[in-house]
Design a protein around this motif. Sequence first.
Motif, PDB file in Angstrom:
ATOM      1  N   UNK A 168       0.815  -1.214   0.000  1.00  0.00           N
ATOM      2  CA  UNK A 168       0.000   0.000   0.000  1.00  0.00           C
ATOM      3  C   UNK A 168       0.847   1.261   0.000  1.00  0.00           C
ATOM      4  N   UNK A 169       0.223   2.367  -0.397  1.00  0.00           N
ATOM      5  CA  UNK A 169       0.908   3.653  -0.411  1.00  0.00           C
ATOM      6  C   UNK A 169       1.414   3.985   0.985  1.00  0.00           C
ATOM      7  N   UNK A 170       2.614   4.493   1.062  1.00  0.00           N
ATOM      8  CA  UNK A 170       3.199   4.850   2.354  1.00  0.00           C
ATOM      9  C   UNK A 170       3.985   3.738   3.011  1.00  0.00           C
ATOM     10  N   UNK A 171       3.926   2.540   2.437  1.00  0.00           N
ATOM     11  CA  UNK A 171       4.671   1.414   3.017  1.00  0.00           C
ATOM     12  C   UNK A 171       6.136   1.515   2.627  1.00  0.00           C
ATOM     13  N   UNK A 172       7.008   1.346   3.591  1.00  0.00           N
ATOM     14  CA  UNK A 172       8.446   1.346   3.366  1.00  0.00           C
ATOM     15  C   UNK A 172       9.044   0.068   3.938  1.00  0.00           C
ATOM     16  N   UNK A 173      10.239  -0.249   3.497  1.00  0.00           N
ATOM     17  CA  UNK A 173      10.913  -1.422   4.051  1.00  0.00           C
ATOM     18  C   UNK A 173      11.443  -1.061   5.433  1.00  0.00           C
ATOM     19  N   UNK A 174      11.158  -1.884   6.426  1.00  0.00           N
ATOM     20  CA  UNK A 174      11.685  -1.690   7.776  1.00  0.00           C
ATOM     21  C   UNK A 174      12.404  -2.969   8.198  1.00  0.00           C
ATOM     22  N   UNK A 175      13.316  -2.838   9.128  1.00  0.00           N
ATOM     23  CA  UNK A 175      14.039  -3.987   9.666  1.00  0.00           C
ATOM     24  C   UNK A 175      13.667  -4.168  11.125  1.00  0.00           C
ATOM     25  N   UNK A 176      13.160  -5.334  11.454  1.00  0.00           N
ATOM     26  CA  UNK A 176      12.852  -5.689  12.833  1.00  0.00           C
ATOM     27  C   UNK A 176      13.897  -6.707  13.275  1.00  0.00           C
ATOM     28  N   UNK A 177      14.744  -6.321  14.204  1.00  0.00           N
ATOM     29  CA  UNK A 177      15.823  -7.187  14.681  1.00  0.00           C
ATOM     30  C   UNK A 177      15.462  -7.696  16.066  1.00  0.00           C
ATOM     31  N   UNK A 178      15.368  -9.008  16.217  1.00  0.00           N
ATOM     32  CA  UNK A 178      15.049  -9.617  17.508  1.00  0.00           C
ATOM     33  C   UNK A 178      16.288 -10.352  18.006  1.00  0.00           C
ATOM     34  N   UNK A 179      16.715 -10.010  19.211  1.00  0.00           N
ATOM     35  CA  UNK A 179      17.868 -10.677  19.806  1.00  0.00           C
ATOM     36  C   UNK A 179      17.474 -11.170  21.199  1.00  0.00           C
ATOM     37  N   UNK A 180      17.358 -12.451  21.339  1.00  0.00           N
ATOM     38  CA  UNK A 180      17.038 -13.053  22.627  1.00  0.00           C
ATOM     39  C   UNK A 180      18.323 -13.718  23.117  1.00  0.00           C
ATOM     40  N   UNK A 181      19.075 -13.004  23.950  1.00  0.00           N
ATOM     41  CA  UNK A 181      20.446 -13.396  24.283  1.00  0.00           C
ATOM     42  C   UNK A 181      20.614 -13.618  25.778  1.00  0.00           C
ATOM     43  N   UNK A 182      21.102 -14.776  26.190  1.00  0.00           N
ATOM     44  CA  UNK A 182      21.470 -14.947  27.595  1.00  0.00           C
ATOM     45  C   UNK A 182      22.545 -13.936  27.985  1.00  0.00           C
ATOM     46  N   UNK A 183      22.473 -13.400  29.181  1.00  0.00           N
ATOM     47  CA  UNK A 183      23.428 -12.410  29.666  1.00  0.00           C
ATOM     48  C   UNK A 183      24.775 -13.098  29.904  1.00  0.00           C
ATOM     49  N   UNK A 184      25.827 -12.738  29.138  1.00  0.00           N
ATOM     50  CA  UNK A 184      27.119 -13.415  29.307  1.00  0.00           C
ATOM     51  C   UNK A 184      27.676 -13.275  30.717  1.00  0.00           C
ATOM     52  N   UNK A 185      27.542 -12.095  31.333  1.00  0.00           N
ATOM     53  CA  UNK A 185      28.085 -11.894  32.673  1.00  0.00           C
ATOM     54  C   UNK A 185      27.388 -12.792  33.684  1.00  0.00           C
ATOM     55  N   UNK A 186      26.070 -12.887  33.578  1.00  0.00           N
ATOM     56  CA  UNK A 186      25.327 -13.736  34.497  1.00  0.00           C
ATOM     57  C   UNK A 186      25.654 -15.207  34.266  1.00  0.00           C
ATOM     58  N   UNK A 187      25.833 -15.595  33.000  1.00  0.00           N
ATOM     59  CA  UNK A 187      26.157 -16.985  32.692  1.00  0.00           C
ATOM     60  C   UNK A 187      27.526 -17.359  33.241  1.00  0.00           C
ATOM     61  N   UNK A 188      28.508 -16.445  33.100  1.00  0.00           N
ATOM     62  CA  UNK A 188      29.848 -16.707  33.620  1.00  0.00           C
ATOM     63  C   UNK A 188      29.821 -16.846  35.143  1.00  0.00           C
ATOM     64  N   UNK A 189      29.048 -15.981  35.799  1.00  0.00           N
ATOM     65  CA  UNK A 189      28.973 -16.034  37.259  1.00  0.00           C
ATOM     66  C   UNK A 189      28.324 -17.327  37.726  1.00  0.00           C
ATOM     67  N   UNK A 190      27.277 -17.746  37.022  1.00  0.00           N
ATOM     68  CA  UNK A 190      26.592 -18.979  37.403  1.00  0.00           C
ATOM     69  C   UNK A 190      27.490 -20.190  37.206  1.00  0.00           C
ATOM     70  N   UNK A 191      28.267 -20.179  36.116  1.00  0.00           N
ATOM     71  CA  UNK A 191      29.144 -21.316  35.832  1.00  0.00           C
ATOM     72  C   UNK A 191      30.256 -21.434  36.856  1.00  0.00           C
ATOM     73  N   UNK A 192      30.742 -20.279  37.341  1.00  0.00           N
ATOM     74  CA  UNK A 192      31.836 -20.306  38.305  1.00  0.00           C
ATOM     75  C   UNK A 192      31.344 -20.419  39.746  1.00  0.00           C
ATOM     76  N   UNK A 193      30.025 -20.403  39.929  1.00  0.00           N
ATOM     77  CA  UNK A 193      29.471 -20.521  41.274  1.00  0.00           C
ATOM     78  C   UNK A 193      29.513 -19.235  42.058  1.00  0.00           C
ATOM     79  N   UNK A 194      29.796 -18.096  41.371  1.00  0.00           N
ATOM     80  CA  UNK A 194      29.860 -16.811  42.049  1.00  0.00           C
ATOM     81  C   UNK A 194      28.566 -16.038  41.810  1.00  0.00           C
ATOM     82  N   UNK A 195      28.231 -15.202  42.748  1.00  0.00           N
ATOM     83  CA  UNK A 195      27.112 -14.286  42.587  1.00  0.00           C
ATOM     84  C   UNK A 195      27.633 -12.977  42.028  1.00  0.00           C
ATOM     85  N   UNK A 196      26.817 -12.314  41.208  1.00  0.00           N
ATOM     86  CA  UNK A 196      27.193 -10.987  40.748  1.00  0.00           C
ATOM     87  C   UNK A 196      27.209 -10.027  41.923  1.00  0.00           C
TER      88      UNK A 196
END
Length: 212
Positions: A168-196
Amino acid sequence: MTDVILDAKGLRALAHPVRVQLVGLLRVFGPSTATRLAERLGLASGATSYHLRQLAAAGFVVEDADRGNARERWWRAVHHVTRIDDKDLAEQEPEAVLGFFQGIAAGHTLLTQLATAAYPGLPRPWREAFEMSDWNLRLTPQEAAELGSELRAVVDRYRQHAPGADAPAGAERVSLIVQLLPDPAAADAAESGRDLPEAAQADAERGPGGGA
């Protein structure tokens, strides 16, 4: 065009940032030449020609015989979407999986930078629709997968971009970027048994955008 489900061979062929971006450009903008693609990416045409040949050998692009001639080769994408369904590929091809996702991340970063730079010149309706948000959630892996499925279902309700398709008139191309990412800092802390540390934990929960 159809979807392609990556196997180990295809994954290795795409494990390069330039190849990921080349496939993406051909899917979004339609057939092009190595020279024109090189101009978009700021590369030498010899480099894009090499990567296009590698992509062709893996079945991701083909020559567009209707456009090419003796002096200029045109290329088009074979598939519309790339998917990874084999959950074992991360263990079987860790370096290729990493290269593939790094290529996607590089493309997303470049696109975001270009769109942000263009923001001041956008018409007001598009400035008001412009969205850059982030949220930090506490999810189990199952909940994260369910959230991803729900987001894809929402996107499927809207018109997908296809070169040359009616809109339709007025339609433009848009980019929708979805990133569902585990928090690296939290993952490292959990793996090492440390709390942030308490302050760092609070920052992680708020996120860089504060959920804006």
